[in-house]
Write a protein that holds these residues in place. Structure first.
Motif, PDB file in Angstrom:
ATOM      1  N   ASP A  83      44.532  43.976  33.798  1.00 42.26           N
ATOM      2  CA  ASP A  83      44.525  45.243  34.533  1.00 42.26           C
ATOM      3  C   ASP A  83      43.925  46.365  33.691  1.00 42.26           C
ATOM      4  OD1 ASP A  83      45.718  43.928  36.625  1.00 42.26           O
ATOM      5  OD2 ASP A  83      47.754  44.593  36.126  1.00 42.26           O
ATOM      6  N   ALA A  84      44.287  46.385  32.392  1.00 37.83           N
ATOM      7  CA  ALA A  84      43.756  47.424  31.513  1.00 37.83           C
ATOM      8  C   ALA A  84      42.242  47.298  31.380  1.00 37.83           C
ATOM      9  CB  ALA A  84      44.426  47.340  30.139  1.00 37.83           C
ATOM     10  N   LEU A  85      41.764  46.049  31.326  1.00 36.72           N
ATOM     11  CA  LEU A  85      40.320  45.835  31.219  1.00 36.72           C
ATOM     12  C   LEU A  85      39.598  46.336  32.462  1.00 36.72           C
ATOM     13  CD1 LEU A  85      37.862  44.523  29.783  1.00 36.72           C
ATOM     14  CD2 LEU A  85      38.446  42.402  30.984  1.00 36.72           C
ATOM     15  N   GLY A  90      35.767  47.477  33.008  1.00 37.50           N
ATOM     16  CA  GLY A  90      35.271  46.148  32.687  1.00 37.50           C
ATOM     17  C   GLY A  90      34.697  45.442  33.909  1.00 37.50           C
ATOM     18  N   SER A  91      33.700  44.610  33.697  1.00 33.80           N
ATOM     19  CA  SER A  91      33.051  43.893  34.792  1.00 33.80           C
ATOM     20  C   SER A  91      33.821  42.616  35.135  1.00 33.80           C
ATOM     21  CB  SER A  91      31.626  43.529  34.391  1.00 33.80           C
ATOM     22  OG  SER A  91      31.634  42.609  33.302  1.00 33.80           O
ATOM     23  N   LYS A  95      36.226  40.186  32.890  1.00 31.17           N
ATOM     24  CA  LYS A  95      37.537  39.721  33.329  1.00 31.17           C
ATOM     25  C   LYS A  95      37.680  38.220  33.119  1.00 31.17           C
ATOM     26  CE  LYS A  95      40.422  39.165  37.463  1.00 31.17           C
ATOM     27  NZ  LYS A  95      40.565  39.460  38.909  1.00 31.17           N
ATOM     28  N   TYR A  96      36.661  37.474  33.536  1.00 29.05           N
ATOM     29  CA  TYR A  96      36.749  36.023  33.396  1.00 29.05           C
ATOM     30  C   TYR A  96      36.672  35.578  31.933  1.00 29.05           C
ATOM     31  CZ  TYR A  96      36.897  35.084  38.355  1.00 29.05           C
ATOM     32  OH  TYR A  96      37.302  35.010  39.657  1.00 29.05           O
ATOM     33  N   GLN A 102      42.570  33.870  27.220  1.00 25.06           N
ATOM     34  CA  GLN A 102      44.011  33.687  27.380  1.00 25.06           C
ATOM     35  C   GLN A 102      44.362  32.212  27.569  1.00 25.06           C
ATOM     36  OE1 GLN A 102      45.046  36.244  30.660  1.00 25.06           O
ATOM     37  NE2 GLN A 102      45.176  38.084  29.398  1.00 25.06           N
ATOM     38  N   GLN A 103      43.511  31.520  28.350  1.00 24.85           N
ATOM     39  CA  GLN A 103      43.755  30.092  28.557  1.00 24.85           C
ATOM     40  C   GLN A 103      43.599  29.317  27.253  1.00 24.85           C
ATOM     41  OE1 GLN A 103      44.980  28.668  31.086  1.00 24.85           O
ATOM     42  NE2 GLN A 103      44.762  26.550  30.482  1.00 24.85           N
TER      43      GLN A 103
END
Length: 348
Positions: A83-85, A90-91, A95-96, A102-103
């Motif tokens: 959310d912050a990104l 952020g594009s 995001k991806y 994170q994964q």
């Protein structure tokens, strides 16, 4: 700092024999009777005029709840990162990329847990200086068949009964509060409630006093002899050798991956007059060039580690050549730990 030499974590078998001396006197039969009565009165009130739904489930083992809360908190933190990104402009591609990172973090954590003996235990021991016996205690204390399972089976049932009782008292009071404007409080309800509160208070105080005495005398660490096991330095991953007077002992490690960790732990356990031994570390790279990693020095015991910068042969040398007459008995352990992140990504 208190020494942990010769100590091992408490075992379930030892804890069982300890608890045999502390049998909890059964709860009063009034606990079950009054608990059921509180619940029955609450149900009677609800059946006459349903109110706001009330949760009647009380988990008997809170470990699952704690684990779920930790997982949910972790996921909320990860979502907050996303959310912050986005809020900062952020594009979708950004995001991806973040979701992928994170994964990968999750997978690396799993890889580290999967190799706990090599990574968690050894690195924390050598790099942070936490005693190995404490790491063993943390790892096994809540195992499915570990020491705390013995505690739950011995002393859990009366605590669950008391928890159910106070929950039913709370449930009755909650439902009763919803009906105060529409009905008169009955005499038997007042009597039952007072009796339930008195029994719960006395039985819970008795339980707390008893369990406090048990825990205040319960050990967390015991000697290897008491546990019926070997001392931690005599475990399978430690070796014990004689280094004769005028001789040396070498351990060679072939390292292929950069950023691997080489770690050692040793102790001179027997030696006349001089309770020390020389120690040094050297490396011979693939071109044959030799480099001194750790200069020669005499130690009674030592723990250490370093991160490899080149591939090659690393040699750990214990030197008793300065001794003319006396051998040294050396107990040691050497680990070569590959890079965690590279191993995890390679497996993926």
């Amino acid at each position: 700092m208190v020494s942990t030499e010769g100590l091992v974590p408490i075992t379930r078998a030892f804890l069982a024999s300890y608890y045999d001396k502390y049998a909890f006197p059964p709860l009063s039969n009034e606990v079950s009777r009054l608990s059921d009565q509180m619940y029955a009165m609450a149900v009677e009130l609800l059946s006459g005029s349903p109110t706001t739904p009330v949760m009647t489930y009380m988990p008997q083992d809170f470990r699952g709840t704690i684990i779920r809360q930790q997982r949910e908190r972790s996921e909320r933190n990860k979502q907050a990162e996303v959310d912050a990104l986005i809020n900062s402009g952020g594009s979708i591609r950004d995001k991806y990329a973040l979701l992928w990172r994170q994964q990968m973090d999750r997978r690396r954590q799993l890889a580290e847990l999967g190799s706990a003996t090599g990574i968690y235990k050894t690195l924390v021991k050598y790099l942070v200086g936490v005693p190995e016996v404490l790491l063993d205690f943390i790892r096994q204390i809540n195992d499915d068949q570990g020491p705390m399972e013995e505690q739950r089976q011995r002393y859990g049932p009366p605590l669950y009964s008391l928890t159910r009782m106070v929950h039913n008292i709370h449930l009755f009071l909650y439902v009763l509060w919803q009906h105060l404007n529409s009905r008169t409080l009955q005499k038997y309800e007042i009597t039952s409630l007072e009796e339930a509160a008195d029994v719960y208070t006395s039985e819970f105080e008795r339980y707390i006093k008893f369990i406090g005495e048990v825990f205040s005398n319960s050990p967390f660490f015991i000697t290897a002899e008491d546990a019926g096991t070997m001392d931690s330095r005599k475990a399978d991953d430690y070796k014990e050798i004689n280094v004769p007077a005028g001789d040396i002992h070498e351990v060679s490690l072939t390292v292929e991956s950069l950023n691997s960790y080489i770690a050692w732990d040793f102790l001179v356990v027997q030696g006349k007059l001089n309770q020390d031994i020389g120690f040094s570390v050297e490396c011979t790279d693939l071109s044959g060039r030799k480099t001194l990693i750790l200069p020669y020095r005499r130690y009674e015991a030592d723990q250490g580690n370093f991160c490899t910068c080149v591939s090659g042969n690393y040699k750990l040398i214990w030197d008793n050549s300065y001794s003319t007459f006396f051998r040294k008995v050396l107990r040691y352990k050497v680990d070569c730990i590959p890079p965690v992140a590279e191993s995890a990504l390679a497996n993926d």
